[in-house]
Every structure is written in C-alpha cells, then in structure tokens.
Scaffold this motif. Structure first.
Motif, PDB file in Angstrom:
ATOM      1  N   VAL A   1       8.660   2.292   4.968  1.00  0.00           N
ATOM      2  CA  VAL A   1       8.023   1.196   5.561  1.00  0.00           C
ATOM      3  C   VAL A   1       7.106   1.010   5.636  1.00  0.00           C
ATOM      4  CG1 VAL A   1       8.285   2.885   7.586  1.00  0.00           C
ATOM      5  CG2 VAL A   1       8.416  -0.261   7.526  1.00  0.00           C
ATOM      6  N   TRP A   2       5.771   0.137   5.917  1.00  0.00           N
ATOM      7  CA  TRP A   2       4.584  -0.387   6.406  1.00  0.00           C
ATOM      8  C   TRP A   2       5.081  -0.514   7.570  1.00  0.00           C
ATOM      9  CZ3 TRP A   2       1.325  -4.216   3.742  1.00  0.00           C
ATOM     10  CH2 TRP A   2       0.137  -4.414   4.169  1.00  0.00           C
ATOM     11  N   LEU A   3       4.355  -0.043   8.371  1.00  0.00           N
ATOM     12  CA  LEU A   3       4.117  -0.522   9.857  1.00  0.00           C
ATOM     13  C   LEU A   3       3.185  -1.698   9.914  1.00  0.00           C
ATOM     14  CD1 LEU A   3       5.532   2.683  12.057  1.00  0.00           C
ATOM     15  CD2 LEU A   3       6.860   0.480  11.142  1.00  0.00           C
TER      16      LEU A   3
ATOM     17  N   ALA B   1      15.422  -3.771  -6.060  1.00  0.00           N
ATOM     18  CA  ALA B   1      14.637  -2.643  -6.022  1.00  0.00           C
ATOM     19  C   ALA B   1      13.275  -2.702  -6.754  1.00  0.00           C
ATOM     20  CB  ALA B   1      15.539  -1.266  -5.409  1.00  0.00           C
ATOM     21  N   GLY B   2      11.891  -2.388  -5.938  1.00  0.00           N
ATOM     22  CA  GLY B   2      11.358  -2.202  -6.740  1.00  0.00           C
ATOM     23  C   GLY B   2       9.793  -3.267  -6.866  1.00  0.00           C
ATOM     24  N   THR B   3      10.490  -4.076  -5.803  1.00  0.00           N
ATOM     25  CA  THR B   3       9.930  -5.806  -5.401  1.00  0.00           C
ATOM     26  C   THR B   3       9.471  -5.419  -4.099  1.00  0.00           C
ATOM     27  OG1 THR B   3       8.744  -7.720  -5.621  1.00  0.00           O
ATOM     28  CG2 THR B   3      11.424  -7.477  -5.696  1.00  0.00           C
ATOM     29  N   GLY B   4       7.913  -5.657  -3.623  1.00  0.00           N
ATOM     30  CA  GLY B   4       8.309  -5.687  -2.082  1.00  0.00           C
ATOM     31  C   GLY B   4       8.932  -6.732  -1.240  1.00  0.00           C
ATOM     32  N   ARG B   5       8.831  -6.358  -0.091  1.00  0.00           N
ATOM     33  CA  ARG B   5       9.643  -7.117   0.904  1.00  0.00           C
ATOM     34  C   ARG B   5       8.961  -7.374   2.555  1.00  0.00           C
ATOM     35  NH1 ARG B   5      14.248  -9.366  -0.691  1.00  0.00           N
ATOM     36  NH2 ARG B   5      14.525  -9.085  -2.614  1.00  0.00           N
ATOM     37  N   VAL B   6       9.260  -8.073   2.735  1.00  0.00           N
ATOM     38  CA  VAL B   6       8.568  -7.955   4.699  1.00  0.00           C
ATOM     39  C   VAL B   6      10.077  -8.159   5.161  1.00  0.00           C
ATOM     40  CG1 VAL B   6       7.424  -9.605   5.707  1.00  0.00           C
ATOM     41  CG2 VAL B   6       6.315  -9.680   3.980  1.00  0.00           C
ATOM     42  N   MET B   7       9.519  -7.992   6.449  1.00  0.00           N
ATOM     43  CA  MET B   7      10.397  -7.992   7.555  1.00  0.00           C
ATOM     44  C   MET B   7       9.867  -8.279   8.922  1.00  0.00           C
ATOM     45  SD  MET B   7      13.149  -4.662   8.607  1.00  0.00           S
ATOM     46  CE  MET B   7      13.956  -5.137  10.591  1.00  0.00           C
ATOM     47  N   ALA B   8      10.332  -9.161   9.059  1.00  0.00           N
ATOM     48  CA  ALA B   8       9.897  -9.796  10.662  1.00  0.00           C
ATOM     49  C   ALA B   8      11.129  -9.435  12.089  1.00  0.00           C
ATOM     50  CB  ALA B   8       9.238 -10.552  10.114  1.00  0.00           C
ATOM     51  N   LEU B   9      10.135  -9.136  12.549  1.00  0.00           N
ATOM     52  CA  LEU B   9      10.899  -9.109  14.072  1.00  0.00           C
ATOM     53  C   LEU B   9      10.458 -10.351  15.193  1.00  0.00           C
ATOM     54  CD1 LEU B   9      13.338  -7.627  15.167  1.00  0.00           C
ATOM     55  CD2 LEU B   9      11.880  -5.783  15.919  1.00  0.00           C
ATOM     56  N   ALA B  10      11.338 -11.068  15.519  1.00  0.00           N
ATOM     57  CA  ALA B  10      10.395 -12.010  16.290  1.00  0.00           C
ATOM     58  C   ALA B  10      10.992 -11.514  18.066  1.00  0.00           C
ATOM     59  CB  ALA B  10      11.256 -13.119  16.018  1.00  0.00           C
ATOM     60  N   LEU B  11      10.233 -11.503  18.750  1.00  0.00           N
ATOM     61  CA  LEU B  11      10.288 -10.891  19.930  1.00  0.00           C
ATOM     62  C   LEU B  11      10.014 -11.954  21.038  1.00  0.00           C
ATOM     63  CD1 LEU B  11       9.556  -7.463  19.803  1.00  0.00           C
ATOM     64  CD2 LEU B  11      11.387  -8.233  19.648  1.00  0.00           C
ATOM     65  N   HIS B  12      10.627 -11.826  22.067  1.00  0.00           N
ATOM     66  CA  HIS B  12      10.053 -13.001  23.165  1.00  0.00           C
ATOM     67  C   HIS B  12      10.011 -12.014  24.629  1.00  0.00           C
ATOM     68  CE1 HIS B  12      11.450 -15.991  20.819  1.00  0.00           C
ATOM     69  NE2 HIS B  12      10.439 -17.000  20.266  1.00  0.00           N
TER      70      HIS B  12
ATOM     71  N   PRO C   1       0.111  -1.521   0.056  1.00  0.00           N
ATOM     72  CA  PRO C   1       0.510   0.254  -0.263  1.00  0.00           C
ATOM     73  C   PRO C   1       1.271   1.155   0.205  1.00  0.00           C
ATOM     74  CG  PRO C   1      -0.882  -1.336   1.140  1.00  0.00           C
ATOM     75  CD  PRO C   1       0.597  -2.119   0.958  1.00  0.00           C
ATOM     76  N   ASP C   2       0.567   2.093  -0.889  1.00  0.00           N
ATOM     77  CA  ASP C   2       1.053   3.182  -1.288  1.00  0.00           C
ATOM     78  C   ASP C   2       2.493   3.682  -1.285  1.00  0.00           C
ATOM     79  OD1 ASP C   2      -0.947   4.811   0.340  1.00  0.00           O
ATOM     80  OD2 ASP C   2      -0.704   4.301   2.353  1.00  0.00           O
ATOM     81  N   GLY C   3       2.467   2.317  -2.220  1.00  0.00           N
ATOM     82  CA  GLY C   3       4.044   2.127  -2.837  1.00  0.00           C
ATOM     83  C   GLY C   3       5.300   2.207  -1.839  1.00  0.00           C
ATOM     84  N   LYS C   4       5.589   1.391  -0.491  1.00  0.00           N
ATOM     85  CA  LYS C   4       5.923   1.192   0.715  1.00  0.00           C
ATOM     86  C   LYS C   4       6.983   0.522   0.059  1.00  0.00           C
ATOM     87  CE  LYS C   4       4.345   4.388   3.409  1.00  0.00           C
ATOM     88  NZ  LYS C   4       5.898   5.892   4.121  1.00  0.00           N
ATOM     89  N   ARG C   5       8.150   0.220   0.523  1.00  0.00           N
ATOM     90  CA  ARG C   5       9.125  -0.533   0.274  1.00  0.00           C
ATOM     91  C   ARG C   5       9.395  -2.362   0.737  1.00  0.00           C
ATOM     92  NH1 ARG C   5      12.905   2.219  -3.246  1.00  0.00           N
ATOM     93  NH2 ARG C   5      14.627   0.536  -3.336  1.00  0.00           N
ATOM     94  N   VAL C   6       9.265  -1.911   2.015  1.00  0.00           N
ATOM     95  CA  VAL C   6       9.179  -2.519   3.386  1.00  0.00           C
ATOM     96  C   VAL C   6       7.810  -2.824   4.230  1.00  0.00           C
ATOM     97  CG1 VAL C   6      10.765  -3.816   4.944  1.00  0.00           C
ATOM     98  CG2 VAL C   6      11.341  -2.984   2.822  1.00  0.00           C
ATOM     99  N   ALA C   7       7.293  -4.283   4.832  1.00  0.00           N
ATOM    100  CA  ALA C   7       5.937  -4.366   5.171  1.00  0.00           C
ATOM    101  C   ALA C   7       6.792  -4.887   6.280  1.00  0.00           C
ATOM    102  CB  ALA C   7       5.116  -5.480   4.896  1.00  0.00           C
TER     103      ALA C   7
END
Length: 281
Positions: A266-268, A229-240, A20-26
């Motif tokens: 970034v797409w938060l 560049a140009g294709t969206g990616r996902v960044m997960a941050l795993a927390l305990h 959404p909105d052209g963001k690069r990283v979800a």
C-alpha cells in the motif's frame, strides 16, 4: 453544445500504471470537513422540516465538536495524512480544525462554501467570483492553494472544471467512475477516484454495522490489490466526522486503518500526491 469532459477508456486497454516503490494500491482518506447553516435543510438523520432544527443540526455538529478529534487521533496512530475536503466556511467557524490539519501536513481540497448549499445554478461570471472567493479563503487559512475540488454533494456546473483550471486546480473528485486517475478533456486537468460506495455516510444510513464497515474496507483493499494484477489502483475511503466519529463506529475505523496500514503493497498517500504522480506518467 457542451463538450464531453472525458473520453471512454476501458481499463484493460490502458498502459500499465505504477505507483512509487512499486506499490499496488494508492490509499487515501477523503475527510469531509464541513460547515452547515442553522435552519437550512441539509444532510439529515430525520427528514423533518424544522427551524430551528436542533435534531439534525446537532447531529451534524457533533462532527466538528467531537468526532473530528477522535478521527485525528486514529489517523495519527497510523501515520495517515488526510485529504481534507474543506468547506471554506470552516475557516471562519472552526479554525482549530484547520490548524490541527496544517500541523499534520494534510492536503487541502476545496469543497465549496458550505454543505448546506449545492454548487449549482451559477452563471459563469458569478461562479468565477464564488470559486475565487472559496479558493482564496482556503489558501489564506491553510497556507496552501487547493489543487483539488469536490463540490458539496459532488455538484458542479458545466463551467466548473474549466473555471477551476483557470484558478490553478489540477483535479476533480466529483466523477466517481474509475479505480484509476484519468485525464480530462481540459488540458492539465484530471479526475482522481473518490467513492460513494466506501463512504460512511451512505453505508451507515443504510443500516450497516461497524463490523460490516471493517469487512468492506478489507475486501475493497484485497480486490483492488489482486484485480488485474500489475497495474496500480486507487482506494479512497470517504469519511464524515459526524458519522464515523461516533464512538461505536470509530472503533471499527481504527481496525480498518490498522489493516490497510499493515499491508506491504500500500502507498499511504493523499489525493494531491496521486494527482501529482499521475501527471508525470
């Protein structure tokens, strides 16, 4: 013969993925909210066979009593809704945590009953009963039927994805083999990226420091933003909460989320919203 759960798909051959909105990283925070059985071996800081086990059980329980509340404050500071990986037993033992997450609009994923028992060894009828009970418990506690699954210790049986689909689930986090969501061979089911690498439990147990963690979060984001560049990616941050919720580590979680939240591209978001968006493309 068990059919493959997914097909091989080289990243450069895929259609362009847009957020959404052209963001690069979800970006999403996978917040493990877990219950542990007293006297049952589980995640431990010292590998000792004790019963009772105040040494390891107390270390884990710090997360529910203190650490989770420190993390909640940090997430609130940056307007980040957690993707809560919830053991269904938490609804009974720590309802205050569930209440706090509901008030903040968290996404709720099923994470088994308890992290003291892996999700393995079930016959189909028994597993269907167990998964139904887990799902119904989480829905009753949160008011939201879970759409995502991550097994305790990322465990499944060969039947788990199909049974989850029959219960209305949309995606799994267990298969940590990609930077993008992808379709499974079960119609309507997806894999959404999770991480064993950018995961506080593994990192800090290997001896890394808070500054190491901060730099890794920055590096992960920067490379995902710029890589192909140009294709969206996902960044997960795993927390305990019993790990990153310790005061001397929480300081660096705050700095890491400050960095990510300040990025213009970034797409938060949550894993639920990532799966829902991917289902439309």
């Amino acid at each position: 013969m068990t059919l493959p759960l997914y097909d091989y798909s080289p990243l450069p051959t895929r259609p362009r993925l847009t957020w959404p909105d052209g963001k690069r990283v979800a970006f999403y925070v996978g917040l493990n909210i877990e219950h542990f059985l007293l006297g049952k071996p589980s995640t431990s800081i010292w590998p000792l066979d004790l019963d009772p086990d105040p040494l390891n059980h107390g270390w884990r329980e710090y997360g529910a009593r203190v650490g989770i509340w420190r993390i909640i404050d940090i997430l609130d500071r940056y307007g980040i809704r957690a993707s809560a990986l919830l053991n269904s037993d938490v609804a009974q033992h720590n309802p205050q945590i569930v209440k706090a997450g509901v008030e903040r609009g968290w996404a709720w994923l099923a994470h088994g009953r308890t992290n003291s028992i892996l999700h393995t060894g079930y016959e189909p009828d028994e597993e269907r009963r167990v998964l139904t009970e887990i799902t119904d418990t989480i829905e009753a506690a949160t008011g939201q039927r879970p759409r995502g699954w991550m097994g305790p210790g990322l465990t499944e049986t060969h039947n788990t994805p199909q049974l989850l689909s029959e219960l209305g689930y949309q995606y799994l986090l267990d298969w940590t083999n990609d930077d993008q969501p992808y379709r499974l061979t079960i119609p309507g089911m997806f894999s959404v990226p999770y991480t064993l690498e950018l995961n506080d439990l593994g990192l800090f147990q290997r001896g890394l420091s808070g500054p190491d963690f901060l730099q890794m979060v920055k590096d992960q984001y920067d490379v995902l933003r710029d890589d192909l560049a140009g294709t969206g990616r996902v960044m997960a941050l795993a927390l305990h909460p019993f790990v990153i919720g310790q005061p001397f580590r929480a300081k660096y979680l705050n700095l890491a989320l400050e960095y990510v939240a300040s990025q213009s591209d970034v797409w938060l978001t949550t894993s639920d919203d990532i799966a829902a968006h991917f289902a439309t493309v």
